[in-house]
Design a protein around this motif. Structure first.
Motif, PDB file in Angstrom:
ATOM      1  N   ILE A   1       0.820  -1.368  -0.024  1.00  7.10           N
ATOM      2  CA  ILE A   1       0.113  -0.034   0.088  1.00  7.10           C
ATOM      3  C   ILE A   1       0.817   1.183   0.024  1.00  7.10           C
ATOM      4  O   ILE A   1       0.818   2.369  -0.883  1.00  7.10           O
ATOM      5  CB  ILE A   1      -0.893  -0.138   1.319  1.00  7.10           C
ATOM      6  CG1 ILE A   1      -1.849  -1.044   1.191  1.00  7.10           C
ATOM      7  CG2 ILE A   1      -1.708   1.212   1.412  1.00  7.10           C
ATOM      8  CD1 ILE A   1      -2.715  -1.335   2.659  1.00  7.10           C
ATOM      9  N   GLU A   2       1.885   1.241   0.803  1.00  9.18           N
ATOM     10  CA  GLU A   2       2.819   2.445   0.891  1.00  9.18           C
ATOM     11  C   GLU A   2       3.643   2.618  -0.479  1.00  9.18           C
ATOM     12  O   GLU A   2       3.961   3.779  -1.075  1.00  9.18           O
ATOM     13  CB  GLU A   2       3.685   2.293   2.047  1.00  9.18           C
ATOM     14  CG  GLU A   2       3.123   2.194   3.432  1.00  9.18           C
ATOM     15  CD  GLU A   2       2.477   3.455   4.007  1.00  9.18           C
ATOM     16  OE1 GLU A   2       2.564   4.479   2.922  1.00  9.18           O
ATOM     17  OE2 GLU A   2       2.063   3.653   5.061  1.00  9.18           O
ATOM     18  N   ALA A   3       3.881   1.399  -1.060  1.00  5.33           N
ATOM     19  CA  ALA A   3       4.577   1.717  -2.475  1.00  5.33           C
ATOM     20  C   ALA A   3       3.743   2.167  -3.383  1.00  5.33           C
ATOM     21  O   ALA A   3       4.127   3.056  -4.282  1.00  5.33           O
ATOM     22  CB  ALA A   3       5.096   0.297  -2.845  1.00  5.33           C
ATOM     23  N   VAL A   4       2.308   1.843  -3.342  1.00  8.13           N
ATOM     24  CA  VAL A   4       1.398   2.548  -4.315  1.00  8.13           C
ATOM     25  C   VAL A   4       1.369   3.882  -3.995  1.00  8.13           C
ATOM     26  O   VAL A   4       1.246   4.777  -5.100  1.00  8.13           O
ATOM     27  CB  VAL A   4      -0.098   1.722  -4.156  1.00  8.13           C
ATOM     28  CG1 VAL A   4      -1.028   2.519  -5.061  1.00  8.13           C
ATOM     29  CG2 VAL A   4       0.215   0.073  -4.751  1.00  8.13           C
ATOM     30  N   ARG A   5       1.056   4.294  -2.666  1.00  5.37           N
ATOM     31  CA  ARG A   5       0.878   5.602  -2.345  1.00  5.37           C
ATOM     32  C   ARG A   5       2.253   6.376  -2.765  1.00  5.37           C
ATOM     33  O   ARG A   5       2.246   7.663  -3.313  1.00  5.37           O
ATOM     34  CB  ARG A   5       0.863   5.690  -0.709  1.00  5.37           C
ATOM     35  CG  ARG A   5      -0.464   5.552  -0.250  1.00  5.37           C
ATOM     36  CD  ARG A   5      -0.604   5.202   1.347  1.00  5.37           C
ATOM     37  NE  ARG A   5       0.089   6.444   1.962  1.00  5.37           N
ATOM     38  CZ  ARG A   5      -0.532   7.258   2.526  1.00  5.37           C
ATOM     39  NH1 ARG A   5      -1.898   7.182   2.716  1.00  5.37           N
ATOM     40  NH2 ARG A   5       0.152   8.123   3.288  1.00  5.37           N
ATOM     41  N   ALA A   6       3.519   5.974  -2.665  1.00  2.00           N
ATOM     42  CA  ALA A   6       4.805   6.607  -2.803  1.00  2.00           C
ATOM     43  C   ALA A   6       4.594   6.825  -4.230  1.00  2.00           C
ATOM     44  O   ALA A   6       5.346   7.723  -4.865  1.00  2.00           O
ATOM     45  CB  ALA A   6       6.021   5.780  -2.290  1.00  2.00           C
ATOM     46  N   ALA A   7       4.162   5.958  -5.273  1.00  2.00           N
ATOM     47  CA  ALA A   7       4.161   5.972  -6.556  1.00  2.00           C
ATOM     48  C   ALA A   7       3.127   7.086  -7.293  1.00  2.00           C
ATOM     49  O   ALA A   7       3.125   7.283  -8.349  1.00  2.00           O
ATOM     50  CB  ALA A   7       4.165   4.751  -7.123  1.00  2.00           C
ATOM     51  N   GLY A   8       2.339   7.463  -6.260  1.00  2.00           N
ATOM     52  CA  GLY A   8       1.164   8.514  -6.757  1.00  2.00           C
ATOM     53  C   GLY A   8       0.043   7.914  -7.513  1.00  2.00           C
ATOM     54  O   GLY A   8      -0.562   8.644  -7.954  1.00  2.00           O
ATOM     55  N   ILE A   9      -0.285   6.582  -7.292  1.00  2.00           N
ATOM     56  CA  ILE A   9      -1.269   5.664  -7.847  1.00  2.00           C
ATOM     57  C   ILE A   9      -2.484   5.810  -6.871  1.00  2.00           C
ATOM     58  O   ILE A   9      -2.443   5.417  -5.552  1.00  2.00           O
ATOM     59  CB  ILE A   9      -0.831   4.328  -8.247  1.00  2.00           C
ATOM     60  CG1 ILE A   9       0.439   4.322  -9.166  1.00  2.00           C
ATOM     61  CG2 ILE A   9      -1.861   3.718  -8.932  1.00  2.00           C
ATOM     62  CD1 ILE A   9       0.764   2.986  -9.459  1.00  2.00           C
TER      63      ILE A   9
END
Length: 219
Positions: free
Chosen positions: A96-104
């Motif tokens: 989830i944090e990776a998705v958030r960090a990618a701005g998706i």
């Protein structure tokens, strides 16, 4: 494969580990009502579905009657059932944090009611990550395995189905995502998961949340 424009997470079994607790109780209730079943059967065939659809199936195919207040009684008992022992699915927060960090953009879309998500996501500390976009099958006329819920989530979030991916763990949910025209990643990390059913439904299989970042192009 292109980077998804929206990531749709299922809740139970994907974000929070509730399926075993819920299906043990469900089996007990059904046996008490005269419907001979087991935890294993409920876990395999009823996971990921709304209680309304499960009740409808049982009452249409057997002589068992669960009562007009079955769904209400079930939901009333959830705070007690999930008061203790609910944990986040291992490593899902990292993705989830990776998705958030990618701005998706991302959201949660589940057969569960919003009130249940507040309990389970609240227990695990994930609620703040999803309060901005929570979708329940109570918002559409047909629950999983029909595509209505995922289509509703995509439309509300402003994205075409083909640009969305779904993270699921149930056969019904995988079928719903495929029917919606979305790419589905199907988690079978639970020992009771129906791996063959998930594969047959068309999901991209994985059994560890740490695999997802390698499967889903988010950069």
């Amino acid at each position: 494969m292109s980077i998804p424009k929206l990531v749709i997470f299922d809740c139970d079994g994907i974000l929070v580990d509730t399926e075993n607790l819920a299906n043990r109780r469900l089996a007990e209730w059904f046996v008490a009502a005269g419907y001979p079943t087991t935890f294993e059967y409920c876990r395999k065939y009823f996971s990921g579905r709304s209680m309304a659809s499960v009740q409808k199936e049982i009452e249409e195919t057997t002589t068992v009657r669960l009562g007009a207040d079955f769904v209400d009684r079930w939901n009333a008992g959830l705070p007690d059932l999930f008061a203790h022992g609910v944990e986040a699915v291992p490593y899902v927060r990292d993705f989830i944090e990776a998705v958030r960090a990618a701005g998706i953009p991302y959201c949660v879309a589940t057969s569960a009611r919003i009130s249940k998500m507040h309990i389970t996501l609240g227990q695990t500390g994930l609620l703040p990550l999803f309060e901005h976009a929570m979708f329940s099958s109570t918002m559409v006329s047909r629950g999983k395995p029909f595509p209505d819920l995922f289509l509703h989530a995509a439309k509300t979030m402003g994205f075409a189905p083909a640009d969305c991916i779904v993270i699921e763990d149930s056969v019904a949910g995988t079928q719903a995502g495929i029917a919606a025209g979305m790419r589905v990643y199907s988690y079978h990390g639970d020992p009771y998961s129906d791996r063959d059913g998930l594969a047959g439904a068309g999901g991209v299989l994985f059994d560890d949340m740490r695999e997802l970042a390698g499967l889903v192009p988010i950069h």
